[in-house]
Scaffold this motif. Structure first.
Motif, PDB file in Angstrom:
ATOM      1  N   GLY A   1      52.479  12.652  30.121  1.00 48.82           N
ATOM      2  CA  GLY A   1      52.316  12.897  31.540  1.00 48.82           C
ATOM      3  C   GLY A   1      52.849  14.229  32.010  1.00 48.82           C
ATOM      4  O   GLY A   1      52.604  14.631  33.159  1.00 48.82           O
ATOM      5  N   ASP A   2      53.574  14.976  31.147  1.00 47.01           N
ATOM      6  CA  ASP A   2      54.159  16.255  31.566  1.00 47.01           C
ATOM      7  C   ASP A   2      53.097  17.279  31.944  1.00 47.01           C
ATOM      8  O   ASP A   2      53.230  18.000  32.946  1.00 47.01           O
ATOM      9  CB  ASP A   2      55.050  16.833  30.457  1.00 47.01           C
ATOM     10  CG  ASP A   2      56.427  16.191  30.431  1.00 47.01           C
ATOM     11  OD1 ASP A   2      56.731  15.419  31.371  1.00 47.01           O
ATOM     12  OD2 ASP A   2      57.203  16.456  29.492  1.00 47.01           O
ATOM     13  N   VAL A   3      52.042  17.359  31.136  1.00 46.98           N
ATOM     14  CA  VAL A   3      50.991  18.345  31.417  1.00 46.98           C
ATOM     15  C   VAL A   3      50.306  18.031  32.744  1.00 46.98           C
ATOM     16  O   VAL A   3      50.009  18.935  33.539  1.00 46.98           O
ATOM     17  CB  VAL A   3      49.957  18.395  30.267  1.00 46.98           C
ATOM     18  CG1 VAL A   3      48.759  19.262  30.660  1.00 46.98           C
ATOM     19  CG2 VAL A   3      50.602  18.925  28.996  1.00 46.98           C
ATOM     20  N   GLU A   4      50.092  16.741  33.014  1.00 50.54           N
ATOM     21  CA  GLU A   4      49.449  16.351  34.267  1.00 50.54           C
ATOM     22  C   GLU A   4      50.331  16.706  35.463  1.00 50.54           C
ATOM     23  O   GLU A   4      49.826  17.111  36.524  1.00 50.54           O
ATOM     24  CB  GLU A   4      49.133  14.855  34.252  1.00 50.54           C
ATOM     25  CG  GLU A   4      48.276  14.376  35.416  1.00 50.54           C
ATOM     26  CD  GLU A   4      46.926  15.074  35.483  1.00 50.54           C
ATOM     27  OE1 GLU A   4      46.369  15.167  36.601  1.00 50.54           O
ATOM     28  OE2 GLU A   4      46.426  15.528  34.424  1.00 50.54           O
ATOM     29  N   LYS A   5      51.659  16.574  35.291  1.00 51.14           N
ATOM     30  CA  LYS A   5      52.575  16.978  36.365  1.00 51.14           C
ATOM     31  C   LYS A   5      52.375  18.450  36.712  1.00 51.14           C
ATOM     32  O   LYS A   5      52.325  18.830  37.887  1.00 51.14           O
ATOM     33  CB  LYS A   5      54.036  16.767  35.932  1.00 51.14           C
ATOM     34  CG  LYS A   5      54.504  15.332  35.906  1.00 51.14           C
ATOM     35  CD  LYS A   5      55.982  15.308  35.487  1.00 51.14           C
ATOM     36  CE  LYS A   5      56.484  13.890  35.332  1.00 51.14           C
ATOM     37  NZ  LYS A   5      57.897  13.871  34.864  1.00 51.14           N
ATOM     38  N   LEU A   6      52.278  19.275  35.694  1.00 52.90           N
ATOM     39  CA  LEU A   6      52.110  20.711  35.917  1.00 52.90           C
ATOM     40  C   LEU A   6      50.736  21.015  36.510  1.00 52.90           C
ATOM     41  O   LEU A   6      50.596  21.901  37.354  1.00 52.90           O
ATOM     42  CB  LEU A   6      52.314  21.476  34.603  1.00 52.90           C
ATOM     43  CG  LEU A   6      53.709  21.351  33.967  1.00 52.90           C
ATOM     44  CD1 LEU A   6      53.793  22.179  32.691  1.00 52.90           C
ATOM     45  CD2 LEU A   6      54.790  21.788  34.945  1.00 52.90           C
TER      46      LEU A   6
ATOM     47  N   LEU B   1      59.862  19.811  35.606  1.00 48.47           N
ATOM     48  CA  LEU B   1      60.354  19.596  34.243  1.00 48.47           C
ATOM     49  C   LEU B   1      61.721  20.269  34.123  1.00 48.47           C
ATOM     50  O   LEU B   1      61.821  21.438  33.763  1.00 48.47           O
ATOM     51  CB  LEU B   1      59.381  20.187  33.211  1.00 48.47           C
ATOM     52  CG  LEU B   1      57.939  19.669  33.252  1.00 48.47           C
ATOM     53  CD1 LEU B   1      57.105  20.352  32.184  1.00 48.47           C
ATOM     54  CD2 LEU B   1      57.888  18.155  33.074  1.00 48.47           C
ATOM     55  N   PRO B   2      62.802  19.550  34.418  1.00 46.92           N
ATOM     56  CA  PRO B   2      64.136  20.153  34.504  1.00 46.92           C
ATOM     57  C   PRO B   2      64.622  20.836  33.232  1.00 46.92           C
ATOM     58  O   PRO B   2      65.495  21.695  33.299  1.00 46.92           O
ATOM     59  CB  PRO B   2      65.041  18.959  34.862  1.00 46.92           C
ATOM     60  CG  PRO B   2      64.120  17.974  35.518  1.00 46.92           C
ATOM     61  CD  PRO B   2      62.813  18.129  34.813  1.00 46.92           C
ATOM     62  N   ASP B   3      64.081  20.442  32.055  1.00 50.87           N
ATOM     63  CA  ASP B   3      64.596  21.054  30.824  1.00 50.87           C
ATOM     64  C   ASP B   3      63.897  22.363  30.466  1.00 50.87           C
ATOM     65  O   ASP B   3      64.179  22.968  29.434  1.00 50.87           O
ATOM     66  CB  ASP B   3      64.483  20.078  29.648  1.00 50.87           C
ATOM     67  CG  ASP B   3      63.046  19.842  29.224  1.00 50.87           C
ATOM     68  OD1 ASP B   3      62.160  19.950  30.091  1.00 50.87           O
ATOM     69  OD2 ASP B   3      62.821  19.550  28.035  1.00 50.87           O
ATOM     70  N   VAL B   4      62.975  22.830  31.316  1.00 47.56           N
ATOM     71  CA  VAL B   4      62.306  24.106  31.067  1.00 47.56           C
ATOM     72  C   VAL B   4      63.287  25.250  31.281  1.00 47.56           C
ATOM     73  O   VAL B   4      64.007  25.284  32.272  1.00 47.56           O
ATOM     74  CB  VAL B   4      61.093  24.290  32.006  1.00 47.56           C
ATOM     75  CG1 VAL B   4      60.507  25.690  31.836  1.00 47.56           C
ATOM     76  CG2 VAL B   4      60.028  23.260  31.685  1.00 47.56           C
ATOM     77  N   ARG B   5      63.297  26.187  30.343  1.00 44.26           N
ATOM     78  CA  ARG B   5      64.146  27.373  30.452  1.00 44.26           C
ATOM     79  C   ARG B   5      63.266  28.607  30.384  1.00 44.26           C
ATOM     80  O   ARG B   5      62.391  28.699  29.533  1.00 44.26           O
ATOM     81  CB  ARG B   5      65.183  27.412  29.323  1.00 44.26           C
ATOM     82  CG  ARG B   5      66.164  26.245  29.342  1.00 44.26           C
ATOM     83  CD  ARG B   5      67.103  26.322  30.531  1.00 44.26           C
ATOM     84  NE  ARG B   5      68.045  25.203  30.546  1.00 44.26           N
ATOM     85  CZ  ARG B   5      67.842  24.063  31.162  1.00 44.26           C
ATOM     86  NH1 ARG B   5      66.710  23.878  31.827  1.00 44.26           N
ATOM     87  NH2 ARG B   5      68.749  23.093  31.145  1.00 44.26           N
ATOM     88  N   GLY B   6      63.468  29.562  31.310  1.00 49.43           N
ATOM     89  CA  GLY B   6      62.647  30.762  31.276  1.00 49.43           C
ATOM     90  C   GLY B   6      63.052  31.766  32.318  1.00 49.43           C
ATOM     91  O   GLY B   6      64.065  31.608  33.020  1.00 49.43           O
ATOM     92  N   GLY B   7      62.272  32.834  32.453  1.00 49.18           N
ATOM     93  CA  GLY B   7      62.566  33.866  33.432  1.00 49.18           C
ATOM     94  C   GLY B   7      61.472  34.906  33.490  1.00 49.18           C
ATOM     95  O   GLY B   7      60.543  34.912  32.674  1.00 49.18           O
ATOM     96  N   GLY B   8      61.528  35.796  34.475  1.00 47.88           N
ATOM     97  CA  GLY B   8      60.531  36.845  34.662  1.00 47.88           C
ATOM     98  C   GLY B   8      60.134  36.949  36.118  1.00 47.88           C
ATOM     99  O   GLY B   8      60.467  36.079  36.938  1.00 47.88           O
TER     100      GLY B   8
ATOM    101  N   ALA C   1      57.015  29.078  39.677  1.00 47.96           N
ATOM    102  CA  ALA C   1      57.973  28.902  38.581  1.00 47.96           C
ATOM    103  C   ALA C   1      59.093  27.951  38.994  1.00 47.96           C
ATOM    104  O   ALA C   1      59.547  27.121  38.198  1.00 47.96           O
ATOM    105  CB  ALA C   1      58.553  30.245  38.162  1.00 47.96           C
ATOM    106  N   ALA C   2      59.528  28.052  40.248  1.00 51.03           N
ATOM    107  CA  ALA C   2      60.568  27.154  40.753  1.00 51.03           C
ATOM    108  C   ALA C   2      60.067  25.715  40.769  1.00 51.03           C
ATOM    109  O   ALA C   2      60.807  24.776  40.441  1.00 51.03           O
ATOM    110  CB  ALA C   2      61.006  27.590  42.147  1.00 51.03           C
ATOM    111  N   GLU C   3      58.800  25.526  41.135  1.00 48.67           N
ATOM    112  CA  GLU C   3      58.213  24.179  41.147  1.00 48.67           C
ATOM    113  C   GLU C   3      58.095  23.626  39.730  1.00 48.67           C
ATOM    114  O   GLU C   3      58.290  22.427  39.494  1.00 48.67           O
ATOM    115  CB  GLU C   3      56.842  24.227  41.816  1.00 48.67           C
ATOM    116  CG  GLU C   3      56.896  24.536  43.309  1.00 48.67           C
ATOM    117  CD  GLU C   3      55.508  24.541  43.933  1.00 48.67           C
ATOM    118  OE1 GLU C   3      54.626  23.866  43.378  1.00 48.67           O
ATOM    119  OE2 GLU C   3      55.310  25.223  44.948  1.00 48.67           O
TER     120      GLU C   3
END
Length: 474
Positions: A419-424, A398-405, A391-393
């Protein structure tokens, strides 16, 4: 002609003495610029941006034909024009009572003692008069047998009005109510305003209105009704033209609001309603009287489609889960990308993966990054320490991702970029995605080729809108 310098209080305004008076000449008593209320940095929902806000002024006159909002009736609008040649009219956008004073909100300042002609927006005023007098009539009928129901509150807006009563009325009672109101309209009853010093007429006055300094007004509809009111009214019931009860809505507790229109609104509402029905009928390729049946059929079709979609989604989830289990078995981690379906679909896939994820980690992504598109959910599930690390990676990539758990981290991408999906994907599979993909495909094929203990292997095949079961002979 000189004008008296005595300011008329609310209750004695020209518009209250003669509801049909459209214009008078008077003087400006006071004019002050409106100071915006402090917001403490919080923007009110729906409020205009600061750059779009316009200056406004509060103007008090000796007298006015512009009614200040009160008694449930909406305020009038209009204009103030200095009585000098070629003067520009100043728009009045609002009018409110402040204690006994009538305050006009204007678009420009006017100097005190300036003589002005006050003009009211007559179509708006007469519409307000019809709705208000219509409400008195509806309430008067409800107050009598067979209803004997007190009006608990009433209100109006730009399209309809309502009265609130203590119980729900049947369709038969509503129809009888509408019929009786229209009978009384045809009887052409006089509507007369009196002033009153009776204590029992002061019970419904606003708490900040002083009856000793002000004026208590009572509106009478023939011998049918007598009710204290500050508003403007028609002079006889025939000027209401008609009343149409539209629908009811539940209110506080067992209370019910009866929504209705009066006068010219009846005609406008009927025309608009038929126009909307004709447009809807054209879209549905049906006549107006066939619309309900057509919509019922569309709703049934929608339910069937949703059932099929749910089945397809379950099959897709099982397929994706099978790939994820294979990746977890060989690498201890897996990546799943779905173009649509949102959190429900990702949760379904995670559930299908089952215990296989407990010692590994799975990254699930939903959205389309082929163009600049709206964002979507991201989920990381599995062994808690690995979830935290991955989750940290994800947040770093993607710096604008917001979440938790913890054991299940859930976030949201505000906007997908190409290209975002390929990064993940690379966070889980590295640069060897193609090799891993072929390897997973080979493993899947081996499982398909492996003989089963049963003689036949059940499978499903999707043909457009049907799911067809078939079997493979090993």
């Amino acid at each position: 002609m000189s004008l008296p310098d005595i300011t008329k209080h609310v209750g004695e305004l020209a518009c209250q003495k003669d509801s049909y008076l459209k214009s008078i000449v008077t003087k400006v008593v006071r004019c002050e610029k409106v100071v915006p209320a402090a917001t403490n940095g919080k923007k009110k929902k729906g409020a205009a941006p600061e750059s779009e806000k316009k200056d406004a002024w509060e103007v008090e006159l000796l007298d006015t034909v512009i009614f200040p909002e009160g008694g449930g009736q909406l305020h009038d609008t209009g204009s103030l024009t200095p009585t000098i040649p070629d003067a520009t009219a100043v728009h009045v956008s609002n009018c409110q009572r402040r204690l006994l004073s009538c305050i006009h909100t204007t678009s420009a300042p006017l100097d005190p003692s300036t003589e002005v002609r006050v003009n009211v927006d007559w179509p708006r005023r007469f519409d307000n008069m019809q709705q208000h007098s219509g409400q008195h009539l509806v309430s008067a009928v409800l107050d009598l047998p067979p209803y004997q129901l007190e009006t608990l509150s009433w209100g109006m807006n730009a399209t309809e009005a309502y009265v609130e009563i203590g119980r729900k009325l049947s369709e038969e009672e509503l129809q009888a109510l509408e019929d009786r109101c229209n009978e009384l309209i045809r009887e052409d009853l006089k509507v007369v305003v009196h002033t009153s010093n009776r204590v029992d007429d002061q019970g419904n006055l606003p708490a900040d209105y002083d009856p000793e300094k002000g004026t208590v007004r009572v509106v009478c509809i023939g011998d049918l009704d007598r009710n204290p009111c500050c508003g403007t009214h028609v002079s006889k019931t025939s000027q209401l033209n008609a009343i149409s009860i539209l629908y009811t809505t539940p209110s506080r507790g067992l209370n019910t609001k009866i929504n209705f229109v009066v006068g010219d609104r009846v005609r406008r509402t009927a025309k608009q309603s038929v126009g909307r029905l004709r447009k809807l009928g054209n879209k549905l390729s049906s006549q107006i009287d066939e619309i309900t049946d057509k919509v019922d059929k569309l709703m049934d079709d929608k339910k069937d489609t949703e059932k099929r979609e749910k089945t397809w989604r379950q099959l897709a989830a099982r397929f994706e889960a099978e790939k994820a289990r294979a990746a977890l078995a060989s690498h201890g981690k897996a990546f799943i990308h779905a173009s649509e379906g949102g959190i429900p679909h990702l949760s379904e896939i995670a559930a299908e993966i089952g215990e296989a994820r407990d010692t590994g980690v799975v990254l699930l992504v939903c959205g389309d990054d082929t163009n600049e598109n709206d964002g979507g959910p991201v989920m990381v599930t599995g062994e808690e320490s690995k979830v935290k690390e991955l989750a940290a990676e994800v947040q770093k990539a993607l710096p604008d991702v917001r979440g938790g758990g913890k054991a299940r981290w859930q976030g949201k991408v505000g906007k997908w970029w190409p290209g975002d999906v390929e990064k993940l994907r690379k966070l889980v599979e590295g640069d060897a995605h193609d090799d891993n993909h072929h390897e997973a495909g080979d493993q899947t094929q081996k499982r398909l080729d492996k003989p089963s203990k049963s003689k036949m292997q059940p499978r499903f095949c999707i043909f457009h809108d049907a799911i067809v079961p078939f079997t493979l002979d090993p």
